[in-house]
Scaffold this motif. Structure first.
Motif, PDB file in Angstrom:
ATOM      1  N   ILE A  99       7.173   2.490 -10.624  1.00  0.00           N
ATOM      2  CA  ILE A  99       6.865   1.407 -11.553  1.00  0.00           C
ATOM      3  C   ILE A  99       8.104   1.070 -12.382  1.00  0.00           C
ATOM      4  O   ILE A  99       8.430  -0.102 -12.599  1.00  0.00           O
ATOM      5  CB  ILE A  99       5.678   1.792 -12.455  1.00  0.00           C
ATOM      6  N   SER A 100       8.816   2.092 -12.836  1.00  0.00           N
ATOM      7  CA  SER A 100      10.022   1.876 -13.636  1.00  0.00           C
ATOM      8  C   SER A 100      11.110   1.170 -12.828  1.00  0.00           C
ATOM      9  O   SER A 100      11.935   0.434 -13.382  1.00  0.00           O
ATOM     10  CB  SER A 100      10.551   3.206 -14.167  1.00  0.00           C
ATOM     11  N   TYR A 107       0.863  -1.183   0.000  1.00  0.00           N
ATOM     12  CA  TYR A 107       0.000   0.000   0.000  1.00  0.00           C
ATOM     13  C   TYR A 107       0.898   1.231   0.000  1.00  0.00           C
ATOM     14  O   TYR A 107       1.888   1.296   0.738  1.00  0.00           O
ATOM     15  CB  TYR A 107      -0.880   0.045   1.248  1.00  0.00           C
ATOM     16  N   ILE A 108       0.537   2.221  -0.814  1.00  0.00           N
ATOM     17  CA  ILE A 108       1.286   3.476  -0.845  1.00  0.00           C
ATOM     18  C   ILE A 108       0.291   4.629  -0.772  1.00  0.00           C
ATOM     19  O   ILE A 108      -0.631   4.723  -1.588  1.00  0.00           O
ATOM     20  CB  ILE A 108       2.133   3.603  -2.116  1.00  0.00           C
ATOM     21  N   ALA A 109       0.468   5.476   0.219  1.00  0.00           N
ATOM     22  CA  ALA A 109      -0.402   6.635   0.402  1.00  0.00           C
ATOM     23  C   ALA A 109       0.259   7.873  -0.170  1.00  0.00           C
ATOM     24  O   ALA A 109       1.420   8.166   0.129  1.00  0.00           O
ATOM     25  CB  ALA A 109      -0.694   6.852   1.885  1.00  0.00           C
ATOM     26  N   GLY A 126       1.545   4.306 -18.639  1.00  0.00           N
ATOM     27  CA  GLY A 126       0.462   3.548 -19.260  1.00  0.00           C
ATOM     28  C   GLY A 126      -0.069   2.428 -18.395  1.00  0.00           C
ATOM     29  O   GLY A 126      -1.097   1.824 -18.722  1.00  0.00           O
ATOM     30  N   LYS A 127       0.621   2.139 -17.278  1.00  0.00           N
ATOM     31  CA  LYS A 127       0.210   1.049 -16.382  1.00  0.00           C
ATOM     32  C   LYS A 127      -0.483   1.542 -15.121  1.00  0.00           C
ATOM     33  O   LYS A 127      -0.759   0.757 -14.208  1.00  0.00           O
ATOM     34  CB  LYS A 127       1.438   0.219 -15.979  1.00  0.00           C
ATOM     35  N   LEU A 128      -0.767   2.836 -15.040  1.00  0.00           N
ATOM     36  CA  LEU A 128      -1.275   3.416 -13.796  1.00  0.00           C
ATOM     37  C   LEU A 128      -2.541   2.737 -13.294  1.00  0.00           C
ATOM     38  O   LEU A 128      -2.757   2.629 -12.076  1.00  0.00           O
ATOM     39  CB  LEU A 128      -1.531   4.916 -13.980  1.00  0.00           C
ATOM     40  N   PRO A 138       2.222  -4.411  -9.484  1.00  0.00           N
ATOM     41  CA  PRO A 138       0.910  -3.839  -9.159  1.00  0.00           C
ATOM     42  C   PRO A 138       0.596  -3.904  -7.668  1.00  0.00           C
ATOM     43  O   PRO A 138       0.852  -4.912  -7.007  1.00  0.00           O
ATOM     44  CB  PRO A 138      -0.047  -4.693  -9.988  1.00  0.00           C
ATOM     45  N   CYS A 139       0.062  -2.827  -7.154  1.00  0.00           N
ATOM     46  CA  CYS A 139      -0.235  -2.709  -5.734  1.00  0.00           C
ATOM     47  C   CYS A 139      -1.351  -1.686  -5.569  1.00  0.00           C
ATOM     48  O   CYS A 139      -2.017  -1.335  -6.547  1.00  0.00           O
ATOM     49  CB  CYS A 139       1.020  -2.294  -4.963  1.00  0.00           C
TER      50      CYS A 139
END
Length: 430
Positions: free
Chosen positions: A124-125, A92-94, A419-421, A130-131
């Protein structure tokens, strides 16, 4: 006082360990930041070790302050998050858009733009899978829980922890509770229930960690303690404890423990237990407790990383642009900053060859130590500097080449990462 909002740099880590009761990590986690003691301290890390060893689901949680560029110094927490994710953590990232508004006056719209382009694309890079990434202002669970947590603390406590004053804004006062809710809400039942949760931070964030651990404990019904080498469980409250005691004894007996109950003292004594059983019993009871208590939190664990020194000495700061390297800097800009960095070298080449440099106080050496996972290579750089073989100019050039290669890789992946957001950002909960 350690202040999460201060611009001060901390160097005396042994003193911090002694004065604030921080533990030194053991050698269980084989990650370069642990091996090199860049992670110098921890709280409750044994819960994460237990979860990994026993293949129990656990959480990894961090936040980002969308107030400026992501730089090498705040890359370190994500390095750990990616490592713990590889061990099976749910991440999890806030995005602390509410806190950035409260403490730095940044609009929510600007915070969103900064978070996505300066931070999340780089995460991501860097290899984050995915999270669940969310904005504080869009997460109902965090909003609701921060309100509930506020009933378990008061201004005197917050003043003592943070140095707040009567003139502090209420949004500033509430921001620690929002951060606590960010971490603790990941253990709510509809998100998987009570779990060990690791939060990698710089030591300046320890006040937040201490507060959220205390808050988690205050909500628990079952309080697990070690007394005379055995486990005791005390039941919080003033109601008739019989049902709660019987429920716990049934669970513990099913796991092979012999228990004696003292209903008058609201206590359970686990006869055939040892201190090593505390984590298992605490986690098992938290999961059982969650059936009758929506806030059966396990105290979050934390790792404390040393703060990387700014290229100009002192702390990396956005107010001193040449003190840091942004992950969105161009290769030429990063090279320029490194070439103008202070070092631990001697005044002349002759002195450097004769006496050697001091990599232990050198921000350029830290570029190797903090951002290259090859232990042998980093040790060679250290030894060559100490031995007077390595000169500062060529060392800066080599460091610049390494950092530029990383920045080039991140830049080349940025469009693909953006593009993966949808695989990462979660929409407003309600």
């Amino acid at each position: 006082m350690i202040n999460p909002w201060s611009s001060a740099q901390y160097f005396d880590y042994e003193k911090l360990i002694k004065e604030f009761g921080i533990q030194k990590p053991n050698n269980y986690f084989n990650f370069f930041m642990f091996r090199r003691h860049l992670v110098f301290g921890e709280r409750g890390l044994e819960y994460i070790e237990y979860a990994v060893k026993n293949k129990i689901k656990f959480n990894a949680m961090t936040g980002l302050m969308p107030s400026g560029q992501m730089h090498l110094g705040n890359k370190l927490s994500i390095d750990q998050i990616i490592y713990f994710q590889s061990l099976g953590a749910d991440v999890y990232i806030a995005v602390a858009d509410l806190e950035s508004y409260a403490t730095r006056g940044i609009s929510l719209e600007k915070a969103h733009e900064t978070a996505v382009n300066e931070y999340i694309a780089n995460y991501i890079s860097m290899g984050l899978k995915p999270c669940k990434i969310y904005f504080q202002s869009e997460n109902f669970d965090t909003e609701n829980l921060s309100y509930i947590l506020s009933n378990e603390t008061n201004m005197n406590e917050l003043k003592a922890i943070y140095g707040l004053t009567d003139s502090s804004s209420m949004l500033h006062v509430n921001s620690p509770l929002i951060q606590a809710a960010d971490v603790l809400h990941t253990q709510l039942n509809h998100l998987g229930g009570p779990r060990a949760t690791i939060v990698p931070v710089g030591v300046d964030q320890d006040p937040h960690i201490r507060l959220m651990r205390d808050l988690a404990k205050r909500f628990r019904i079952y309080n697990v303690k070690i007394e005379d080498g055995k486990i005791s469980v005390y039941i919080k409250g003033s109601d008739d404890p019989k049902n709660k005691i019987d429920m716990a004894i049934k669970l513990l007996s099913g796991h092979g423990y012999e228990c004696n109950a003292n209903y008058e003292y609201r206590a359970i004594y686990v006869k055939n237990s040892s201190p090593e059983d505390k984590i298992k019993i605490d986690i098992d009871l938290a999961v059982e407790e969650s059936k009758i208590n929506d806030f059966a939190f396990i105290e979050p664990s934390a790792t404390f990383q040393k703060l990387e020194t700014g290229l100009k000495g002192g702390k990396m700061s956005s107010s001193v642009p040449d003190s840091l390297i942004s992950l969105n800097d161009s290769e030429s800009e990063a090279t320029r900053k490194i070439k103008h960095a202070v070092t631990g070298g001697k005044q002349t080449v002759e002195e450097q060859k004769k006496y050697g440099g001091n990599p232990d106080i050198c921000p350029v050496y830290e570029l190797y130590k903090y951002h290259n996972s090859d232990d042998k290579y980093v040790q060679r750089v250290y030894d060559e500097c100490k031995g007077g073989v390595r000169m500062c100019g060529s060392c800066k050039t080599e460091a610049a080449e390494n950092i530029s290669a990383m920045l080039k890789m991140l830049g080349e992946k940025k469009d693909e990462s953006l593009g993966k957001l949808d695989n990462y950002l979660i929409k407003r909960s309600s």
